[in-house]
Write an enzyme that holds these catalytic residues in place. Structure first.
Site, PDB file in Angstrom:
ATOM      1  N   HIS A  32      -5.518   5.909   8.666  1.00 50.99           N
ATOM      2  CA  HIS A  32      -4.184   5.408   8.996  1.00 50.99           C
ATOM      3  C   HIS A  32      -4.201   4.541  10.257  1.00 50.99           C
ATOM      4  O   HIS A  32      -3.176   4.389  10.926  1.00 50.99           O
ATOM      5  CB  HIS A  32      -3.185   6.562   9.152  1.00 50.99           C
ATOM      6  CG  HIS A  32      -2.918   7.276   7.862  1.00 50.99           C
ATOM      7  ND1 HIS A  32      -2.040   6.822   6.917  1.00 50.99           N
ATOM      8  CD2 HIS A  32      -3.457   8.415   7.350  1.00 50.99           C
ATOM      9  CE1 HIS A  32      -2.025   7.646   5.883  1.00 50.99           C
ATOM     10  NE2 HIS A  32      -2.887   8.618   6.114  1.00 50.99           N
TER      11      HIS A  32
ATOM     12  N   SER B  28      -8.383  -0.225 -20.535  1.00 48.91           N
ATOM     13  CA  SER B  28      -9.243   0.674 -19.760  1.00 48.91           C
ATOM     14  C   SER B  28      -9.800   1.747 -20.682  1.00 48.91           C
ATOM     15  O   SER B  28      -9.056   2.346 -21.463  1.00 48.91           O
ATOM     16  CB  SER B  28      -8.454   1.325 -18.627  1.00 48.91           C
ATOM     17  OG  SER B  28      -9.162   2.418 -18.081  1.00 48.91           O
TER      18      SER B  28
ATOM     19  N   GLY C 141      -8.639   9.848  -3.897  1.00 47.11           N
ATOM     20  CA  GLY C 141      -8.625   9.160  -2.612  1.00 47.11           C
ATOM     21  C   GLY C 141      -9.881   8.376  -2.328  1.00 47.11           C
ATOM     22  O   GLY C 141     -10.239   8.167  -1.169  1.00 47.11           O
TER      23      GLY C 141
ATOM     24  N   SER D 216     -10.425   5.216  -3.472  1.00 43.69           N
ATOM     25  CA  SER D 216     -10.110   3.793  -3.600  1.00 43.69           C
ATOM     26  C   SER D 216     -10.446   3.213  -4.963  1.00 43.69           C
ATOM     27  O   SER D 216     -10.890   2.082  -5.077  1.00 43.69           O
ATOM     28  CB  SER D 216     -10.796   2.977  -2.499  1.00 43.69           C
ATOM     29  OG  SER D 216     -10.289   3.332  -1.245  1.00 43.69           O
ATOM     30  N   SER D 217     -10.207   3.988  -6.018  1.00 40.87           N
ATOM     31  CA  SER D 217     -10.388   3.425  -7.354  1.00 40.87           C
ATOM     32  C   SER D 217      -9.442   2.247  -7.582  1.00 40.87           C
ATOM     33  O   SER D 217      -9.790   1.291  -8.282  1.00 40.87           O
ATOM     34  CB  SER D 217     -10.161   4.506  -8.414  1.00 40.87           C
ATOM     35  OG  SER D 217      -8.868   5.076  -8.295  1.00 40.87           O
TER      36      SER D 217
ATOM     37  N   GLU E  34      -1.497  -4.811  -4.373  1.00 36.98           N
ATOM     38  CA  GLU E  34      -1.032  -3.437  -4.163  1.00 36.98           C
ATOM     39  C   GLU E  34       0.288  -3.399  -3.395  1.00 36.98           C
ATOM     40  O   GLU E  34       1.197  -2.638  -3.724  1.00 36.98           O
ATOM     41  CB  GLU E  34      -2.098  -2.619  -3.425  1.00 36.98           C
ATOM     42  CG  GLU E  34      -3.344  -2.348  -4.265  1.00 36.98           C
ATOM     43  CD  GLU E  34      -3.996  -1.025  -3.911  1.00 36.98           C
ATOM     44  OE1 GLU E  34      -3.282  -0.014  -3.785  1.00 36.98           O
ATOM     45  OE2 GLU E  34      -5.232  -1.022  -3.759  1.00 36.98           O
TER      46      GLU E  34
ATOM     47  N   ASP F 257      -9.410  -0.347   2.446  1.00 29.94           N
ATOM     48  CA  ASP F 257     -10.053  -0.102   1.162  1.00 29.94           C
ATOM     49  C   ASP F 257     -10.692  -1.360   0.601  1.00 29.94           C
ATOM     50  O   ASP F 257     -11.844  -1.342   0.146  1.00 29.94           O
ATOM     51  CB  ASP F 257      -9.045   0.464   0.164  1.00 29.94           C
ATOM     52  CG  ASP F 257      -8.516   1.819   0.580  1.00 29.94           C
ATOM     53  OD1 ASP F 257      -9.102   2.434   1.491  1.00 29.94           O
ATOM     54  OD2 ASP F 257      -7.508   2.260   0.001  1.00 29.94           O
TER      55      ASP F 257
ATOM     56  N   TYR G 174       3.584   8.049   2.360  1.00 29.07           N
ATOM     57  CA  TYR G 174       2.727   7.079   3.048  1.00 29.07           C
ATOM     58  C   TYR G 174       3.599   6.035   3.746  1.00 29.07           C
ATOM     59  O   TYR G 174       3.406   5.723   4.933  1.00 29.07           O
ATOM     60  CB  TYR G 174       1.794   6.432   2.025  1.00 29.07           C
ATOM     61  CG  TYR G 174       0.780   5.477   2.579  1.00 29.07           C
ATOM     62  CD1 TYR G 174      -0.548   5.860   2.744  1.00 29.07           C
ATOM     63  CD2 TYR G 174       1.123   4.173   2.903  1.00 29.07           C
ATOM     64  CE1 TYR G 174      -1.487   4.966   3.236  1.00 29.07           C
ATOM     65  CE2 TYR G 174       0.199   3.282   3.398  1.00 29.07           C
ATOM     66  CZ  TYR G 174      -1.113   3.678   3.561  1.00 29.07           C
ATOM     67  OH  TYR G 174      -2.039   2.791   4.051  1.00 29.07           O
TER      68      TYR G 174
END
Length: 367
Positions: free
Chosen positions: A14, A47, A104, A106-107, A140, A152, A204
């Site tokens: 963060h 996918s 967590g 970062s896919s 994003e 990321d 977040y």
């Protein structure tokens, strides 16, 4: 075909959206994207992990909210390229990922970065890695609605084998810091806590808003501009105890990143363990992004002899990393399994994290 890795953040959580310092590295777990141009202006996404059919939308109709679910990430990546003025047309994209989702790791950044690289390559563009990172971040932020920083995407694109990526988010200066635990008889034991990792919701964003509010009150551009030796004065200037805790985490976390980098440069890898544990305590108590499964894993690993352990990633679930002597790795894993069973949590998963290469084109090779 393009490959993009997941990432572990060794320390520096963060801090990226506070213009601070981060220290991630890429994982051997990768997402692979196979892509081909289409002449009809249609974006067709599939996918192998989604369990559904293809998602299809004309690129001319891409706008925030037009696509949901996993497909919003690659769709947003194409949209972001077009918004930047690049003439990106139709494309088929097939994704296969070995990066654990919801952990967590970062896919999502791997998916957006791979899509931007693929679309740029197919349409004859040559963006540098920072332009790719910014474009993936915009996908994003503005298309998916996740207000992430650059950590990321930078880790996915810039990491190298056997190194951790020290990034100053303000200047974008980077340093490939030596980080080869195996050579020192150490292991980065990663615990997938199986606690769902969901960040698109308000928690977040709420923390980011608190940091921005604190910076305005303190009269600084970002919390990165609050020095560690000026923390007490900064906290005294803030009325809200929650905001004070958020500020304390960011300022002390930046200091921990710098101390960790100094130790790694000096080859004193074992000595970073207490910094990892202190980072977890700060994320748990001041930033309040931990959950019981995560805390249980950290405490169990430390009780079994880990040199340090912490939550990694944005929090609210996901993974724990523990720096352990290699001959103690299985004992630490067993301690976590036992603690999970006693707490009636779902069984965790484990893997050893080794610093690996960043995103790359894998087939066919560039001419």
């Amino acid at each position: 075909m393009w490959a993009a890795p997941g990432r572990i953040n060794l320390i520096g959580e963060h801090t990226d959206y506070n213009d601070g310092f981060v220290l991630p590295f890429a994982l051997p777990h990768t997402l692979t994207a196979a892509a081909a141009r289409r002449g009809d202006g249609l974006l067709r996404l599939r996918s192998l992990q989604s369990g559904g059919g293809a998602v299809e939308i004309p690129v001319a109709e891409l706008e925030p909210g037009a696509v949901s679910g996993w497909a919003a990430y690659p769709a947003g990546s194409v949209w972001a390229l077009r918004e930047a003025g690049h003439p990106v047309g139709g494309m088929d994209l097939l994704v296969d990922s070995a990066i654990p989702t919801g952990a967590g790791l970062s896919s999502s950044a791997a998916l957006t970065c791979a899509t931007v690289l693929a679309a740029a390559d197919l349409h004859g563009l040559a963006p540098d890695r920072w332009e790719v990172a910014r474009t993936a971040q915009r996908a994003e932020n503005d298309f998916v609605g996740m207000p992430c920083g650059l950590l990321d995407q930078s880790a996915v694109l810039l990491s190298t084998e056997g190194r951790a990526l020290f990034l100053d988010v303000r200047s974008l200066e980077t340093e490939q810091v030596p980080f080869d635990p195996r050579a020192d008889g150490l292991t980065v034991l990663t615990v997938d806590t199986r606690a769902p990792h969901r960040l698109v919701g308000g928690m977040y964003a709420e923390r980011r808003r608190a940091c921005e509010h604190a910076a305005r009150v303190l009269g600084v551009p970002f919390l990165r501009d609050v020095p560690a030796d000026g923390l007490a004065g900064a906290l005294a200037a803030l009325d809200d105890p929650v905001v004070r805790r958020r500020v304390r985490h960011v300022v002390t976390e930046n200091a921990r990143v710098l101390e960790t980098v100094a130790l790694l440069r000096a080859g004193r890898l074992r000595e970073i363990g207490p910094l990892l544990t202190a980072s977890h305590a700060s994320l748990r108590d001041d930033y309040e992004v931990s959950v019981p499964e995560v805390d249980t894993a950290v405490e169990a690993a430390l009780s079994a002899g880990a040199l340090g352990a912490r939550i990694t990633g944005g929090g609210f679930g996901g993974c724990v990393i523990a720096l352990v002597e290699s001959d103690r790795a299985e004992a630490c894993a067993e301690a976590v399994r036992t603690a999970y069973a006693a707490a009636d949590f779902a069984p965790p998963a484990f893997f050893h994290a080794a610093p690996s290469p960043g995103a790359r084109r894998v087939l066919p090779p560039p001419a």
